[in-house]
Structures are given as C-alpha cells and as structure tokens.
Design an enzyme around this catalytic site. Structure first.
Site, PDB file in Angstrom:
ATOM      1  N   LYS A  34     -12.426  79.454  26.118  1.00  0.00           N
ATOM      2  CA  LYS A  34     -12.296  78.595  27.295  1.00  0.00           C
ATOM      3  C   LYS A  34     -12.177  77.156  26.828  1.00  0.00           C
ATOM      4  CE  LYS A  34     -15.836  77.184  29.883  1.00  0.00           C
ATOM      5  NZ  LYS A  34     -15.591  75.764  30.070  1.00  0.00           N
ATOM      6  N   ASP A  60     -10.156  75.695  31.699  1.00  0.00           N
ATOM      7  CA  ASP A  60     -11.213  75.297  32.645  1.00  0.00           C
ATOM      8  C   ASP A  60     -11.013  73.837  33.022  1.00  0.00           C
ATOM      9  OD1 ASP A  60     -13.485  74.850  34.092  1.00  0.00           O
ATOM     10  OD2 ASP A  60     -14.871  75.096  32.402  1.00  0.00           O
ATOM     11  N   LYS A  62     -11.174  72.951  36.114  1.00  0.00           N
ATOM     12  CA  LYS A  62     -11.852  72.843  37.424  1.00  0.00           C
ATOM     13  C   LYS A  62     -10.929  72.180  38.435  1.00  0.00           C
ATOM     14  CE  LYS A  62     -16.369  73.709  35.855  1.00  0.00           C
ATOM     15  NZ  LYS A  62     -16.250  73.426  34.423  1.00  0.00           N
ATOM     16  N   ALA A  64      -9.028  70.946  41.440  1.00  0.00           N
ATOM     17  CA  ALA A  64      -9.581  70.676  42.781  1.00  0.00           C
ATOM     18  C   ALA A  64      -8.719  69.664  43.512  1.00  0.00           C
ATOM     19  CB  ALA A  64     -11.017  70.161  42.654  1.00  0.00           C
ATOM     20  N   PRO A 166     -21.360  80.942  32.723  1.00  0.00           N
ATOM     21  CA  PRO A 166     -21.817  79.918  31.782  1.00  0.00           C
ATOM     22  C   PRO A 166     -23.298  79.604  31.995  1.00  0.00           C
ATOM     23  CG  PRO A 166     -20.730  78.858  33.638  1.00  0.00           C
ATOM     24  CD  PRO A 166     -20.782  80.343  33.938  1.00  0.00           C
ATOM     25  N   GLY A 172     -30.210  77.032  28.901  1.00  0.00           N
ATOM     26  CA  GLY A 172     -31.443  77.790  29.111  1.00  0.00           C
ATOM     27  C   GLY A 172     -31.285  79.236  29.539  1.00  0.00           C
ATOM     28  N   ARG A 190     -22.238  75.180  23.338  1.00  0.00           N
ATOM     29  CA  ARG A 190     -23.018  74.509  22.289  1.00  0.00           C
ATOM     30  C   ARG A 190     -23.782  75.455  21.375  1.00  0.00           C
ATOM     31  NH1 ARG A 190     -25.543  70.433  26.567  1.00  0.00           N
ATOM     32  NH2 ARG A 190     -24.900  72.202  27.864  1.00  0.00           N
TER      33      ARG A 190
HETATM   34  O1  3DU Z   1     -23.633  74.696  28.102  1.00  0.00           O
HETATM   35  P1  3DU Z   1     -22.591  75.125  27.110  1.00  0.00           P
HETATM   36  O2  3DU Z   1     -22.422  74.179  25.944  1.00  0.00           O
HETATM   37  O3  3DU Z   1     -22.785  76.563  26.683  1.00  0.00           O
HETATM   38  O4  3DU Z   1     -21.151  75.059  27.860  1.00  0.00           O
HETATM   39  C1  3DU Z   1     -20.910  75.658  29.101  1.00  0.00           C
HETATM   40  C2  3DU Z   1     -19.458  75.530  29.463  1.00  0.00           C
HETATM   41  O5  3DU Z   1     -19.211  76.118  30.735  1.00  0.00           O
HETATM   42  C3  3DU Z   1     -18.921  74.118  29.545  1.00  0.00           C
HETATM   43  O6  3DU Z   1     -17.565  74.144  29.104  1.00  0.00           O
HETATM   44  C4  3DU Z   1     -18.968  73.784  31.016  1.00  0.00           C
HETATM   45  O7  3DU Z   1     -17.967  72.867  31.385  1.00  0.00           O
HETATM   46  C5  3DU Z   1     -18.719  75.139  31.661  1.00  0.00           C
HETATM   47  N1  3DU Z   1     -19.343  75.345  32.956  1.00  0.00           N
HETATM   48  C6  3DU Z   1     -20.683  75.243  33.139  1.00  0.00           C
HETATM   49  O8  3DU Z   1     -21.411  74.945  32.187  1.00  0.00           O
HETATM   50  C7  3DU Z   1     -21.241  75.481  34.404  1.00  0.00           C
HETATM   51  C8  3DU Z   1     -20.487  75.841  35.447  1.00  0.00           C
HETATM   52  O9  3DU Z   1     -21.048  76.098  36.610  1.00  0.00           O
HETATM   53  C9  3DU Z   1     -19.131  75.961  35.241  1.00  0.00           C
HETATM   54  C10 3DU Z   1     -18.595  75.720  33.982  1.00  0.00           C
END
Ligand code: 3DU
Length: 214
Positions: A34, A60, A62, A64, A166, A172, A190
């Site tokens: 993604k 992604d 988003k 809108a 996600p 968490g 991350r």
């Molecule tokens: O927290 P992480 O680093 O694992 O990244 C989560 C990814 O998913 C990040 O690209 C963010 O833009 C996306 N995302 C969310 O975190 C939450 C949502 O509700 C939708 C997309």
C-alpha cells in the site's frame, strides 16, 4: 491480489531507495504493497508502476472529491498499474461510484479510522459508510485493527466484501485480533519499515496471521 499471507505493507517511506530496500527484504511475506502520499510525493508517481511489477499495489490516496476529480485520480493510479485504490465515503455515493466505475470495482472505502481521532467523526457514521461501500459496488472497506470489535460489527454490514485493516503494531493493534475479528488482510507500516530487520518483522506478522487463521 493474492490471499496467502494476508499482509499488506504500508510503505510510508520517503525515498525510492528506502522503498526498494524494505520491499526486497519483506516481499516474500506480503500479498500487496500500500502506498500513500509520502512515497508518491517523494519518489514520483512512477513508483506505482515500479512496485506493481513486484506486488499488487493499493494506492491509498484517501480520495475525497467530486465524482469527476475522483475519476481522474483513479484513472491516473490504475493506468500506472495500481490494483486498487482507497477512497473516503463521506463525500457521498456519487463520488464513491465514480471511483468504482473508474477502477472496475477495485475500491476500498474508509470507514472508522484507526487513530484516536477516528472516534471523533468517522466512528459515529462508520456503519453508514460500510453500507455505502456495499451499495456502491466497492470491493471492500478499511476498518480499524485498533478496535477489533468494530471489525466484527462492520463485517455484519458488508457480508462477504473484503476488510483491510490498519492499526497493527505502532498504533497498538494486534494482527491476530484483527484477523480473528474478521479482517481479510492486515495493513502494517512502521512495525515493518522501521524495524532493524524488516524481513524478520514481516515474517513474524505473517506467522501470527497464519496461526490466527488456522
Ligand atoms: O501505523 P502504521 O505505520 O502501521 O501505518 C498504517 C497505515 O495505514 C498508514 O499508511 C496510514 O495512512 C493507513 N491508515 C491508517 O493508519 C488508518 C486508517 O483508518 C486508514 C489508513
């Protein structure tokens, strides 16, 4: 998109070289990659084509906007090789349908967002957003691994449509909880790309998912 490891890498790094390093290390454990604005802006939109030769790419952005702008964005993404896009539903059914038409149905609609602020505006309307995803002909929804009980609630609304989730790791949530609640795929950023060993971290997540599926 394969459904093998059920792991989607959220590749939110800001250089092409770093992106390639993380993908090379983790690709055996991924079903898709993604990408979001940080990488698209840093590396340029051709990164979509480049990564799509390695794995399915979910854009992604988003999305809108009004239907015409949504359509133009989707066409740019799919013409570069994106397998699917993510859009917002709060802009209305016509805007979501424009994405669905432009991508031949390869759309995931954001419902309740996974971060704390997601409770403020998205949570109260998440059920409606999921229903909208269904009535618009989208492929699936994005639902929060940080609140697995909401994945289960939203599943009741969308039936057999796909859920990508996600919030695992840095935010968490737990991969196995999200899968057991009904997610088809987990999205992890991350916890993989900031890991000192991205391949090992991706493998550990894929192993956890497999255990939850069995
Ligand atoms: O927290 P992480 O680093 O694992 O990244 C989560 C990814 O998913 C990040 O690209 C963010 O833009 C996306 N995302 C969310 O975190 C939450 C949502 O509700 C939708 C997309």
């Amino acid at each position: 998109m394969e459904k093998r490891t059920r792991l989607i890498l959220a590749l939110d790094v800001t250089s092409r070289a770093e992106a390639r390093r993380i993908v090379d290390a983790s690709k055996d454990y991924l079903d898709a990659i993604k990408i979001n604005w940080p990488l698209i802006l840093a590396a340029g939109p051709d990164i979509i084509s480049e990564l799509s030769k390695i794995k399915d790419v979910v854009c992604d952005m988003k999305i809108a906007d009004i239907p015409n702008t949504n359509r133009l964005i989707c066409e740019q993404a799919t013409s570069r090789g994106a397998s699917a896009v993510i859009c917002h539903g709060f802009v209305g059914e016509d805007s979501v349908k424009a994405c669905v038409e432009a991508t031949k149905g390869q759309v995931f609609v954001v419902t309740e967002m996974s971060h704390p602020g997601g409770k403020q505006f998205t949570a109260p309307v998440a059920d409606k957003l999921a229903a909208l995803a269904r009535s618009s002909g989208a492929r699936g929804i994005v639902a929060p691994a940080t609140r697995p009980e909401r994945i289960a609630d939203l599943r009741k609304i969308i039936g057999k449509m796909e859920i990508i989730s996600p919030g695992v790791g840095a935010q968490g949530g737990k991969a196995s909880d999200a899968i057991r609640a009904g997610a088809d795929y987990i999205i992890v950023g991350r916890a993989i790309y900031q890991s000192s060993d991205p391949g090992a971290s991706a493998k550990a997540l894929a192993d956890e998912v497999r255990t939850a599926v069995d």
